[in-house]
Design a protein around this motif. Structure first.
Motif, mmCIF file in Angstrom:
data_model
loop_
_atom_site.group_PDB
_atom_site.id
_atom_site.type_symbol
_atom_site.label_atom_id
_atom_site.label_comp_id
_atom_site.label_asym_id
_atom_site.label_seq_id
_atom_site.Cartn_x
_atom_site.Cartn_y
_atom_site.Cartn_z
ATOM 1 N N SER A 33 10.860 14.611 80.124
ATOM 2 C CA SER A 33 10.591 13.215 80.610
ATOM 3 C C SER A 33 9.319 13.552 81.925
ATOM 4 N N MET A 34 9.031 12.267 82.399
ATOM 5 C CA MET A 34 8.076 12.289 83.584
ATOM 6 C C MET A 34 8.751 11.535 84.866
ATOM 7 N N THR A 35 9.034 12.267 85.836
ATOM 8 C CA THR A 35 9.707 11.453 86.941
ATOM 9 C C THR A 35 8.723 10.548 87.484
ATOM 10 N N LEU A 36 9.523 9.270 87.871
ATOM 11 C CA LEU A 36 8.492 8.073 87.992
ATOM 12 C C LEU A 36 8.556 7.730 89.515
ATOM 13 N N GLN A 37 7.467 7.464 90.237
ATOM 14 C CA GLN A 37 7.368 6.992 91.618
ATOM 15 C C GLN A 37 6.525 5.810 91.458
ATOM 16 N N GLY A 38 7.309 4.770 92.172
ATOM 17 C CA GLY A 38 6.458 3.312 91.995
ATOM 18 C C GLY A 38 5.329 3.399 93.197
ATOM 19 N N ILE A 39 4.348 2.832 92.526
ATOM 20 C CA ILE A 39 3.093 2.735 93.540
ATOM 21 C C ILE A 39 3.058 1.296 94.023
ATOM 22 N N ASN A 40 3.222 0.270 93.227
ATOM 23 C CA ASN A 40 3.331 -1.225 93.825
ATOM 24 C C ASN A 40 4.637 -1.428 94.223
ATOM 25 N N HIS A 41 5.745 -0.920 93.722
ATOM 26 C CA HIS A 41 6.911 -1.192 93.983
ATOM 27 C C HIS A 41 7.722 0.008 93.999
ATOM 28 N N PRO A 42 8.565 0.349 95.194
ATOM 29 C CA PRO A 42 9.200 1.627 95.342
ATOM 30 C C PRO A 42 10.369 1.629 94.253
ATOM 31 N N LEU A 43 10.501 2.701 93.417
ATOM 32 C CA LEU A 43 11.590 2.923 92.782
ATOM 33 C C LEU A 43 12.687 3.860 93.306
ATOM 34 N N ASP A 44 13.126 3.961 94.214
ATOM 35 C CA ASP A 44 13.984 4.553 95.174
ATOM 36 C C ASP A 44 15.371 4.408 95.156
ATOM 37 N N TYR A 45 16.140 5.491 94.830
ATOM 38 C CA TYR A 45 17.816 5.191 94.816
ATOM 39 C C TYR A 45 18.423 6.123 96.089
ATOM 40 N N ILE A 46 19.006 5.591 97.161
ATOM 41 C CA ILE A 46 19.556 6.360 98.011
ATOM 42 C C ILE A 46 20.856 6.425 98.231
ATOM 43 N N VAL A 47 21.549 7.613 98.307
ATOM 44 C CA VAL A 47 22.960 7.808 98.381
ATOM 45 C C VAL A 47 23.329 8.559 99.885
ATOM 46 N N SER A 48 24.191 8.108 100.625
ATOM 47 C CA SER A 48 24.859 8.861 101.613
ATOM 48 C C SER A 48 26.025 9.163 101.268
ATOM 49 N N LEU A 49 26.645 10.605 101.346
ATOM 50 C CA LEU A 49 27.821 10.957 101.091
ATOM 51 C C LEU A 49 28.543 11.586 102.376
ATOM 52 N N LYS A 50 29.574 10.872 103.058
ATOM 53 C CA LYS A 50 30.308 11.196 104.375
ATOM 54 C C LYS A 50 31.911 11.795 103.903
ATOM 55 N N THR A 51 32.073 13.141 104.217
ATOM 56 C CA THR A 51 33.330 13.563 103.905
ATOM 57 C C THR A 51 34.395 12.727 105.042
ATOM 58 N N MET A 52 35.539 12.559 104.138
ATOM 59 C CA MET A 52 36.771 11.850 105.058
ATOM 60 C C MET A 52 38.070 12.679 104.840
ATOM 61 N N ARG A 53 38.036 13.656 105.824
ATOM 62 C CA ARG A 53 39.157 14.649 105.781
ATOM 63 C C ARG A 53 40.600 14.185 105.355
ATOM 64 N N SER A 54 40.803 13.049 105.930
ATOM 65 C CA SER A 54 42.550 12.508 105.872
ATOM 66 C C SER A 54 42.447 11.562 104.766
ATOM 67 N N SER A 55 41.301 10.994 104.260
ATOM 68 C CA SER A 55 41.682 10.124 103.124
ATOM 69 C C SER A 55 41.886 10.536 101.871
ATOM 70 N N GLU A 56 43.076 9.611 101.256
ATOM 71 C CA GLU A 56 43.652 10.017 99.872
ATOM 72 C C GLU A 56 42.498 9.503 98.759
ATOM 73 N N ARG A 57 41.737 8.659 99.194
ATOM 74 C CA ARG A 57 40.678 8.283 98.222
ATOM 75 C C ARG A 57 39.308 8.101 98.377
ATOM 76 N N ASP A 58 38.402 7.964 97.552
ATOM 77 C CA ASP A 58 37.158 7.570 97.921
ATOM 78 C C ASP A 58 36.622 6.374 98.246
ATOM 79 N N LYS A 59 35.657 6.081 98.932
ATOM 80 C CA LYS A 59 35.336 4.993 99.123
ATOM 81 C C LYS A 59 33.849 4.382 98.656
ATOM 82 N N VAL A 60 33.544 3.310 98.106
ATOM 83 C CA VAL A 60 32.118 3.242 97.470
ATOM 84 C C VAL A 60 31.575 1.890 98.088
#
Ligand code: PMV
Length: 333
Positions: A33-60
């Motif tokens: 494949s070719m990785t795609l970068q938008g020129i006239n329209h951004p094609l960006d996906y951003i993810v932040s992951l924060k660890t939660m020491r005391s949590s029993e479940r993930d949060k989205v």
């Protein structure tokens, strides 16, 4: 700890369609494949992951709203696979932001799962381990294994969790190839790729599916040579042949997977006309109705002018060769 990653979608020139192992996502054929970068329209996906020491479940949290449904389950499933593979135990808060509709045939799953893998690698201090990142991305979405890298990327099918991962063939500065995407729909796909490919593998006549599988390696060789020589005519010929075979597999699946719309056919015809006029433009689709046209920078305006006339074209996204997933400092959470 918090880590944030940005990633892009990619467009397959040699397509992934079917798994030998659906749980591990070991594919039936290698892909490129070719990785795609938008020129006239951004094609960006951003993810932040924060660890939660005391949590029993993930949060989205998707675009500011907590999800407890299908997206949550998908992310947790992917996170669990990465936790098992690496030994990290902590639960995390996932926060995402995207600039394009996921599930619209723009390979949003490739961008999101590779961003998740990249941020996860950041949490465990393994950002430079591209093989590990590609393996972890693959567990979320097969094509995501390729978005870990920029440029032109080959996913070698391998035969186990440890041997199925992508490698960069040429980086994003090797060749200024362009991909013009003619959007005829931004709705989620009628059938998700993972379901469609399972159906094809199960119901497509054996000689059609095995024929499709067996041409992957020769196509990868031809396209790699075309990329190396920066030869768009050679690249385009193999790309269109791949797409034709992929279309045959989809149509021979029971019930047939006809992802195209009228606009799709009309654009493909326009591209054939452009070529008759000597313009190097080559078209294909993904598992969806939108058309991806490969061309060179000096023909982009002409290509856009031509496809703009087609009834049903909602938007045109012009892309250059993009960079791979990477960490950024601006956190979402
Ligand atoms: O990566 P997945 O599981 O979303 O599958 C998508 C596969 C295609 O986009 C249809 C083809 C490809 O190789 O990218």
């Amino acid at each position: 700890m918090i880590k944030t990653a940005l990633s892009h979608p990619n467009k397959a020139l040699v397509i992934y369609w079917g798994n030998e192992d659906d749980t591990l996502r070991i594919p039936t054929r290698s892909s490129l494949s070719m990785t795609l970068q938008g020129i006239n329209h951004p094609l960006d996906y951003i993810v932040s992951l924060k660890t939660m020491r005391s949590s029993e479940r993930d949060k989205v949290i998707i675009d500011g709203i907590e999800d407890k449904g299908e997206i949550y389950s998908h992310f947790v499933h992917h996170l669990d696979a990465m936790r098992r593979y690496t030994g990290l135990r902590e639960k995390v808060e996932v926060t995402t932001r995207t600039s394009f509709p996921v599930g619209s045939g723009l390979a949003g799953s490739a961008a999101s799962a590779s961003a998740l893998a990249e941020a996860f690698a950041g949490l465990i201090g393994k950002t430079t381990d591209t093989r590990l990142k590609s393996i972890m991305a693959r567990r979320g979405s097969g094509s995501a294994s390729r978005s870990v890298f920029g440029g032109f990327v080959m996913w070698q099918k391998g035969n186990s969790d440890d041997t199925s991962y992508a490698k960069q063939l040429f980086d994003e500065n090797h060749w200024d190839l362009r991909n013009v995407i003619a959007m005829v729909s931004s709705n989620p796909k009628k059938i998700r790729s993972i379901d469609g490919m399972q159906l094809s593998k199960k119901t497509c006549p054996e000689q059609v599916y095995s024929g499709f599988v067996s041409v992957a390696d020769p196509h990868i060789e031809q396209i790699s040579a075309a990329l190396s020589a920066r030869d768009i005519a050679k690249l385009g010929a193999s790309y269109e042949e791949e797409n034709y075979l992929f279309r045959q597999v989809c149509l021979k699946t029971m019930p047939p997977l006809d992802y195209w719309m009228k606009g799709t056919h009309d654009i493909l015809n326009k591209v054939v006309n452009l070529r008759d006029e000597g313009i190097p433009a080559y078209a294909g689709t993904d598992a969806g109705p939108n058309v991806h046209i490969f061309t060179v920078p000096k023909q982009v305006k002409r290509v856009i002018r031509t496809i703009q006339e087609v009834e049903g074209v909602l938007e045109i996204i012009h892309c250059r060769v993009g960079e791979g997933s990477h960490l950024i400092e601006e956190h979402l959470a």
